[in-house]
Design an enzyme around this catalytic site. Structure first.
Site, short mmCIF file in Angstrom:
data_model
loop_
_atom_site.label_atom_id
_atom_site.label_comp_id
_atom_site.label_asym_id
_atom_site.label_seq_id
_atom_site.Cartn_x
_atom_site.Cartn_y
_atom_site.Cartn_z
N SER A 38 -1.97 5.24 2.77
CA SER A 38 -3.11 4.31 2.84
C SER A 38 -3.30 3.77 4.25
O SER A 38 -2.34 3.61 5.00
CB SER A 38 -2.87 3.10 1.93
OG SER A 38 -2.62 3.51 0.62
N LYS B 177 -3.34 2.79 -8.31
CA LYS B 177 -3.19 4.10 -8.95
C LYS B 177 -3.17 3.96 -10.47
O LYS B 177 -3.78 4.75 -11.18
CB LYS B 177 -1.90 4.75 -8.47
CG LYS B 177 -2.00 5.29 -7.06
CD LYS B 177 -0.81 6.17 -6.84
CE LYS B 177 -0.39 6.18 -5.41
NZ LYS B 177 0.98 6.62 -5.24
N GLU C 169 0.84 -1.19 0.00
CA GLU C 169 0.00 0.00 0.00
C GLU C 169 0.88 1.24 0.00
O GLU C 169 2.10 1.15 0.10
CB GLU C 169 -0.93 0.00 1.22
CG GLU C 169 -0.31 0.46 2.55
CD GLU C 169 0.20 -0.70 3.39
OE1 GLU C 169 0.01 -1.86 2.99
OE2 GLU C 169 0.80 -0.43 4.44
N ASP C 170 0.24 2.38 -0.09
CA ASP C 170 0.95 3.66 -0.05
C ASP C 170 1.21 4.10 1.37
O ASP C 170 0.57 3.64 2.31
CB ASP C 170 0.07 4.72 -0.73
CG ASP C 170 0.55 5.00 -2.13
OD1 ASP C 170 1.20 4.11 -2.72
OD2 ASP C 170 0.31 6.12 -2.62
N LYS C 171 2.11 5.03 1.49
CA LYS C 171 2.37 5.64 2.79
C LYS C 171 1.07 6.24 3.37
O LYS C 171 0.82 6.16 4.57
CB LYS C 171 3.40 6.76 2.57
CG LYS C 171 3.97 7.34 3.83
CD LYS C 171 5.07 8.33 3.46
CE LYS C 171 5.45 9.15 4.70
NZ LYS C 171 6.53 10.09 4.44
#
Ligand SMILES: [Zn+2]
Ligand SMILES: [Zn+2]
Length: 381
Positions: free
Chosen positions: A229, A348, A225-227
């Site tokens: 998220s 994304k 996941e993203d930072k």
């Protein structure tokens, strides 16, 4: 098969010419007599001769094994384990003399001096610690360097599995490697391969190192996941392999560190060899270039009918199934998409339409941007 009387003349011939200690003389014949103690056999064979001052082969190395036993005990004092094996490095000149005697007297099928030394060291260490030797799959492996009087110990890696929940934005999933060694482990990073602990990986590593000791921790994640998220629900599963742990067992319980919760921590045999199948339920906040209407949003439902095809720069092509789609319009140019999809779908890229087809921008016929995405649940299939 020989008997004791048959070997006496050969033994006498050898000791007439060469001074050998009990261990070295015994070793030359113990196998064919099916005896386990070289020392006792050597002693018996030398009954009538004078005591040896310096053994031609080993230069009395066997009398000094106590010194190396102490090295082994010191080296292993911080480790907990049940089984071990011993490897040794000895001076080449010793091996040469051992080979020379064997070939001169045509002695075949006997242990080399190195084998014998490791056996003796193993016996001594086992007697002292009650730990058992295991040559096939030991918990810990000694390498005793008899030439330089050093001893090294490596313990077999252990693997822990668990799940993490991230309830606050801002933690990256992965930790950057140590600048100095790129993650291999060096003095600067205390052999951990990382110097900071401000990510999910860092937080888990820190806990693991505290519980088990060890050098590097290698992670296998089920997705990423993203930072920014969140990871909610029952959390994201992971496996972490710890190299050279000091402990092999400890009590593990659910732990909360800042806004990271660790669940289901347990020791497992190994990290999965093949990537496990899983599905993720993801909430995605999307903004659009042109205003959107509910009618075009409805077309997103088609995503469940055909697999999404993901192309990588490497040329790799993969298919990801979308199982469920829900959406909610928030304003003229924003909406929330909830999808349940096969694990590993790059979110994304799926929204903007970067080498993925079909994708959200394409279906809505306007450029869409992923503003934020959170994992509501991750299920292992
Ligand atoms: Zn000897
Ligand atoms: Zn380093």
């Amino acid at each position: 098969m020989s008997n004791f009387q048959q070997i006496v003349p050969i033994a006498n011939k050898i000791i007439k010419k060469y001074d050998l200690c009990d261990y070295c003389l015994g070793r030359l014949f113990s196998k064919q007599l099916h005896l386990s103690s070289n020392k006792l056999l050597g002693k018996k064979l030398k009954k009538n001769s004078n005591p040896v001052e310096k053994c031609y082969i080993c230069k009395n190395l066997f009398d000094n094994l106590g010194h190396f036993l102490k090295l082994m005990l010191d080296t292993s004092s911080n480790y907990t384990f049940k089984t071990f094996s011993v490897g040794a490095m000895i001076k080449p000149s010793i091996v040469d003399r051992d080979d020379f005697i064997r070939s001169q007297y045509k002695l075949k099928g006997i242990d080399s001096i190195k084998t014998d030394i490791t056996k003796e060291l193993g016996k001594l260490y086992s007697r002292k610690t009650k730990r058992k030797t295991d040559h096939i799959d030991p918990d810990a492996t000694f390498t005793v360097n008899l030439k330089e009087e050093l001893c090294q110990l490596r313990s077999k890696s252990i693997t822990v599995s668990g799940r993490y929940v991230k309830s606050k934005r801002g933690y990256p999933q992965k930790q950057q490697s140590c600048d100095n060694c790129s993650g291999k482990g060096c003095r600067i990073c205390d052999f951990h391969g990382i110097t900071e602990f401000d990510s999910i990986e860092g937080v888990i590593s820190k806990l693991i190192f505290k519980k088990f000791g060890g050098t590097t921790a290698k992670f296998t994640w089920m997705g990423g996941e993203d930072k920014s998220s969140l990871v909610l629900g029952s959390g994201r599963p992971f496996f972490v392999k710890i190299q050279n742990p000091l402990k092999r067992k400890t009590k593990l319980s659910d732990t909360v560190i800042d806004s990271i919760k660790l669940y289901n921590l347990k020791l497992v045999l190994e990290s999965p060899k093949k990537s496990l199948k899983f599905s993720s339920t993801i909430r995605i906040k999307i903004s659009t270039e042109s205003p959107i209407d509910s009618k075009s949003l409805k077309k997103l439902k088609d995503l469940t009918t055909t697999p999404v095809i993901v192309y990588e720069k490497s040329g790799k092509r993969s298919e990801k199934k979308v199982f469920e789609i829900k959406y909610k319009k928030n304003s003229k140019n924003t909406f929330t998409l909830m999808i349940k999809a096969e694990g590993g779908l790059p979110i994304k890229r799926f929204v903007i339409g970067d080498n993925i087809t079909p994708n959200v921008s394409q279906i809505l016929e306007t450029l869409c941007m992923c503003e934020e995405f959170d994992f509501l649940d991750i299920e292992v299939q």
